[in-house]
Design an enzyme around this catalytic site. Structure first.
Site, mmCIF file in Angstrom:
data_model
loop_
_atom_site.group_PDB
_atom_site.id
_atom_site.type_symbol
_atom_site.label_atom_id
_atom_site.label_comp_id
_atom_site.label_asym_id
_atom_site.label_seq_id
_atom_site.Cartn_x
_atom_site.Cartn_y
_atom_site.Cartn_z
ATOM 1 N N GLU A 118 12.618 -4.218 -3.783
ATOM 2 C CA GLU A 118 11.688 -4.413 -4.897
ATOM 3 C C GLU A 118 12.415 -4.225 -6.229
ATOM 4 O OE1 GLU A 118 8.310 -1.729 -4.960
ATOM 5 O OE2 GLU A 118 7.369 -2.825 -6.604
ATOM 6 N N GLU A 133 12.031 7.058 -15.462
ATOM 7 C CA GLU A 133 12.468 8.454 -15.305
ATOM 8 C C GLU A 133 12.909 8.707 -13.858
ATOM 9 O OE1 GLU A 133 9.604 7.534 -16.785
ATOM 10 O OE2 GLU A 133 10.168 7.979 -18.844
ATOM 11 N N GLY A 174 0.832 -1.202 0.000
ATOM 12 C CA GLY A 174 0.000 0.000 0.000
ATOM 13 C C GLY A 174 0.862 1.246 0.000
ATOM 14 N N SER A 178 -1.276 -4.128 -6.183
ATOM 15 C CA SER A 178 -1.190 -5.443 -6.847
ATOM 16 C C SER A 178 -1.640 -6.545 -5.903
ATOM 17 C CB SER A 178 0.254 -5.733 -7.284
ATOM 18 O OG SER A 178 0.641 -4.816 -8.247
ATOM 19 N N SER A 225 1.265 3.569 -3.421
ATOM 20 C CA SER A 225 0.765 4.603 -4.332
ATOM 21 C C SER A 225 -0.631 5.069 -3.963
ATOM 22 C CB SER A 225 0.713 4.058 -5.760
ATOM 23 O OG SER A 225 1.961 3.565 -6.135
HETATM 24 C C1 LIG Z 1 1.259 -3.132 -13.010
HETATM 25 C C2 LIG Z 1 1.471 -2.168 -11.893
HETATM 26 C C3 LIG Z 1 1.486 -2.652 -10.585
HETATM 27 C C4 LIG Z 1 1.654 -1.766 -9.537
HETATM 28 N N1 LIG Z 1 1.609 -2.271 -8.254
HETATM 29 C C5 LIG Z 1 1.661 -1.418 -7.212
HETATM 30 C C6 LIG Z 1 1.495 -1.920 -5.868
HETATM 31 O O1 LIG Z 1 1.329 -3.119 -5.627
HETATM 32 N N2 LIG Z 1 1.499 -1.035 -4.856
HETATM 33 C C7 LIG Z 1 1.705 0.305 -5.052
HETATM 34 O O2 LIG Z 1 1.726 1.037 -4.073
HETATM 35 N N3 LIG Z 1 1.870 0.813 -6.311
HETATM 36 C C8 LIG Z 1 1.851 -0.023 -7.395
HETATM 37 N N4 LIG Z 1 1.980 0.481 -8.670
HETATM 38 C C9 LIG Z 1 2.103 1.925 -8.861
HETATM 39 C C10 LIG Z 1 3.449 2.395 -9.350
HETATM 40 O O3 LIG Z 1 4.415 2.369 -8.344
HETATM 41 C C11 LIG Z 1 3.232 3.816 -9.910
HETATM 42 O O4 LIG Z 1 2.420 3.688 -11.058
HETATM 43 C C12 LIG Z 1 4.528 4.491 -10.266
HETATM 44 O O5 LIG Z 1 5.261 4.814 -9.125
HETATM 45 C C13 LIG Z 1 4.281 5.784 -11.100
HETATM 46 O O6 LIG Z 1 3.373 6.610 -10.442
HETATM 47 P P1 LIG Z 1 2.077 7.176 -11.205
HETATM 48 O O7 LIG Z 1 1.409 6.057 -11.889
HETATM 49 O O8 LIG Z 1 1.299 7.982 -10.224
HETATM 50 O O9 LIG Z 1 2.661 8.129 -12.341
HETATM 51 P P2 LIG Z 1 3.135 9.655 -12.174
HETATM 52 O O10 LIG Z 1 3.953 9.772 -10.932
HETATM 53 O O11 LIG Z 1 1.966 10.553 -12.315
HETATM 54 O O12 LIG Z 1 4.098 9.811 -13.407
HETATM 55 C C14 LIG Z 1 3.613 10.049 -14.747
HETATM 56 C C15 LIG Z 1 4.806 10.174 -15.678
HETATM 57 O O13 LIG Z 1 5.603 11.314 -15.294
HETATM 58 C C16 LIG Z 1 6.947 10.934 -15.091
HETATM 59 N N5 LIG Z 1 7.502 11.689 -13.950
HETATM 60 C C17 LIG Z 1 6.872 11.932 -12.772
HETATM 61 N N6 LIG Z 1 7.694 12.639 -11.955
HETATM 62 C C18 LIG Z 1 8.850 12.834 -12.640
HETATM 63 C C19 LIG Z 1 10.093 13.487 -12.329
HETATM 64 N N7 LIG Z 1 10.294 14.073 -11.137
HETATM 65 N N8 LIG Z 1 11.077 13.466 -13.257
HETATM 66 C C20 LIG Z 1 10.887 12.870 -14.468
HETATM 67 N N9 LIG Z 1 9.726 12.242 -14.827
HETATM 68 C C21 LIG Z 1 8.729 12.225 -13.928
HETATM 69 C C22 LIG Z 1 6.900 9.439 -14.743
HETATM 70 O O14 LIG Z 1 8.104 8.786 -15.069
HETATM 71 C C23 LIG Z 1 5.751 8.961 -15.640
HETATM 72 O O15 LIG Z 1 6.227 8.716 -16.924
HETATM 73 C C24 LIG Z 1 1.835 -0.376 -9.766
HETATM 74 C C25 LIG Z 1 1.842 0.098 -11.078
HETATM 75 C C26 LIG Z 1 1.663 -0.753 -12.136
HETATM 76 C C27 LIG Z 1 1.667 -0.210 -13.519
#
Ligand SMILES: Cc1cc2nc3c(=O)[nH]c(=O)nc-3n(C[C@H](O)[C@H](O)[C@H](O)COP(=O)(O)OP(=O)(O)OC[C@H]3O[C@@H](n4cnc5c(N)ncnc54)[C@H](O)[C@@H]3O)c2cc1C
Length: 403
Positions: free
Chosen positions: A253, A386, A137, A171, A139
């Site tokens: 991880e 990134e 838990g 997940s 994101s």
């Molecule tokens: C299949 C899958 C399983 C997952 N499982 C889990 C889970 O079990 N538990 C959990 O807690 N989370 C989980 N996640 C979440 C995952 O950790 C997040 O999706 C990830 O950290 C990106 O965050 P976001 O989706 O909010 O994208 P955002 O943070 O909104 O990012 C959007 C885009 O902007 C870019 N970006 C953002 N900030 C910056 C910066 N400072 N510099 C350069 N580029 C930047 C990112 O690289 C990305 O391309 C999962 C995600 C997926 C896809």
């Protein structure tokens, strides 16, 4: 002196290798050969067959699914070289490790470092036996890359916390027994206001809603917490230490997600061998398509170099006290290579590599397409590429001021 010791070391290793071979011959069911760990599957738990149960229990009994974890917490207590021998012999026998999932990959190693004695004794043995599923838990809708922006709040109510908020992309949340979460315990400080907490998924007030992905599966969920009571004993480390503990867990991880660890074996058969089943070959048994041959050779060279580098980096990190920021380098490279391999597999199979369902395709062909689509997620979860670039620039190359 060293030469006198060597024969004993080798004799010990040989004796251990025989013990493993005997154990596998007696306990690994032949019909599970080539299968994978049902507990760790992102598709969710499948019904455990008698053979799968027998295999999981046999490995769990010895602690060999978590081979280097201490024996007193249910681990195997093996040395690194014994663990390597176990790995080698299992690969030879076509056996998989039936103990896995987030408990093994991330939570267990973190608890070993930061948990209290009571927490280790309570939570580690069921992980070692593969009896329990954990979810992560971290994101939230407005806290992904900027994870420290998380808002889920745990209010101190004296003998317990009252948790309210929402996590997302959890997940396996719909199948998990427990969740390791980072939550806010102090709204006045972005990083020091975060704590690391363990939440039972069957607590009143926990609700999960599965999200469907492009691959057609629903391996993750939105998770809502409404007035969820969490006992104070479920806090790992001190209140406000959650950011430090949470980041440590991410290093575990990322090392695992890189493929430098156990995923390496999942890559399985060589691309050249697969290609020979789908494409024409010369009289010498070589692939006729020289361009494809080049692509495969180029990939296999880079993949094998990566695996060796990952192995060295993991060993070096362990010698210096565990995982480190190098995990970001491994995650970035390993996930990119994994995606390239999935694309090559599709190209190699031609029309047979584009099946979605139907009798015209084998199970392996259909799995490859779904795996290719699922693979798009690997450069996002665990921290996007990134974000790994930012960490590498700051903490590995020292290019920017630390924040
Ligand atoms: C299949 C899958 C399983 C997952 N499982 C889990 C889970 O079990 N538990 C959990 O807690 N989370 C989980 N996640 C979440 C995952 O950790 C997040 O999706 C990830 O950290 C990106 O965050 P976001 O989706 O909010 O994208 P955002 O943070 O909104 O990012 C959007 C885009 O902007 C870019 N970006 C953002 N900030 C910056 C910066 N400072 N510099 C350069 N580029 C930047 C990112 O690289 C990305 O391309 C999962 C995600 C997926 C896809």
């Amino acid at each position: 002196m060293a030469t006198q010791l060597e024969p004993d070391i080798h004799a010990d290793e040989d004796a251990f290798r025989s013990e493993v071979q005997q154990f596998l011959a007696q306990n690994f069911p032949e019909d599970l050969k080539g299968k994978s760990n049902a507990l760790a599957s992102v598709e969710g738990p499948t019904e455990e067959s008698d053979a799968q149960k027998q295999w999981r229990e046999a490995m769990g009994e010895r602690g060999w699914g978590t081979p280097t974890w201490p024996k007193e917490y249910g681990g195997g207590g093996l040395t690194k070289s014994q663990a390597r021998i176990l790995d080698e012999e299992m690969a030879k026998a076509g056996a998989y490790n039936p103990i896995g999932g987030m408990g093994v990959m991330m939570f267990g190693p973190t608890l070993l470092e930061y948990g209290s004695e009571e927490q280790k004794r309570e939570h580690l043995p069921p992980i070692c036996k593969g009896e329990i599923r954990w979810c992560q838990g971290y994101s939230e809708p407005n806290a992904g890359s900027d994870l420290a922006n998380l808002q889920t709040f745990a209010e101190d109510k004296g003998d317990h916390y009252l948790v309210n908020g929402q996590k997302t992309w959890t997940s396996g949340g719909q199948w998990a027994d427990k969740c390791f979460a980072i939550v806010r315990t102090d709204k006045s400080d972005k990083h020091k206001g975060i704590s690391f907490m363990l939440i039972d998924m069957d607590s009143p007030g926990v609700e999960v809603r599965p999200i469907t992905m492009i691959s057609g599966t629903s391996p993750f969920c939105e998770t809502f917490f409404t007035d969820v009571k969490v006992p104070k004993d479920n806090l790992v480390g001190d209140e406000g230490q959650g950011w430090t503990i949470g980041k440590r867990l991410l290093q575990h991880e990322r090392t695992n997600l890189s493929g430098g660890g156990s995923l390496a074996r999942l890559m399985g058969q060589s691309l050249g061998d697969i290609a020979k089943k789908y494409r024409s070959t010369t009289d010498d048994g070589e692939l006729s398509d020289a361009v494809l041959r080049d692509k495969i050779a180029d990939f296999e060279i880079r993949w094998n170099s990566f695996l060796l580098t990952a192995r060295r980096a993991v060993e070096e990190s362990k010698a210096q006290g565990g995982v480190s920021e190098i995990s970001s380098v491994l995650k970035k490279l390993g996930t990119k290579l994994g995606q390239e391999r999935a694309e090559l597999l599709i190209e190699i199979r031609g029309l047979q590599g584009l099946g979605w369902e139907g009798e015209g395709f084998t199970e392996g062909e259909l799995d490859a397409v779904r795996g290719w689509l699922f693979g798009k997620a690997t450069t996002i979860y665990g921290g996007s590429t990134e974000i790994q670039n930012n960490i590498i620039a700051k903490r590995v190359l020292g290019m920017l001021d630390h924040q």
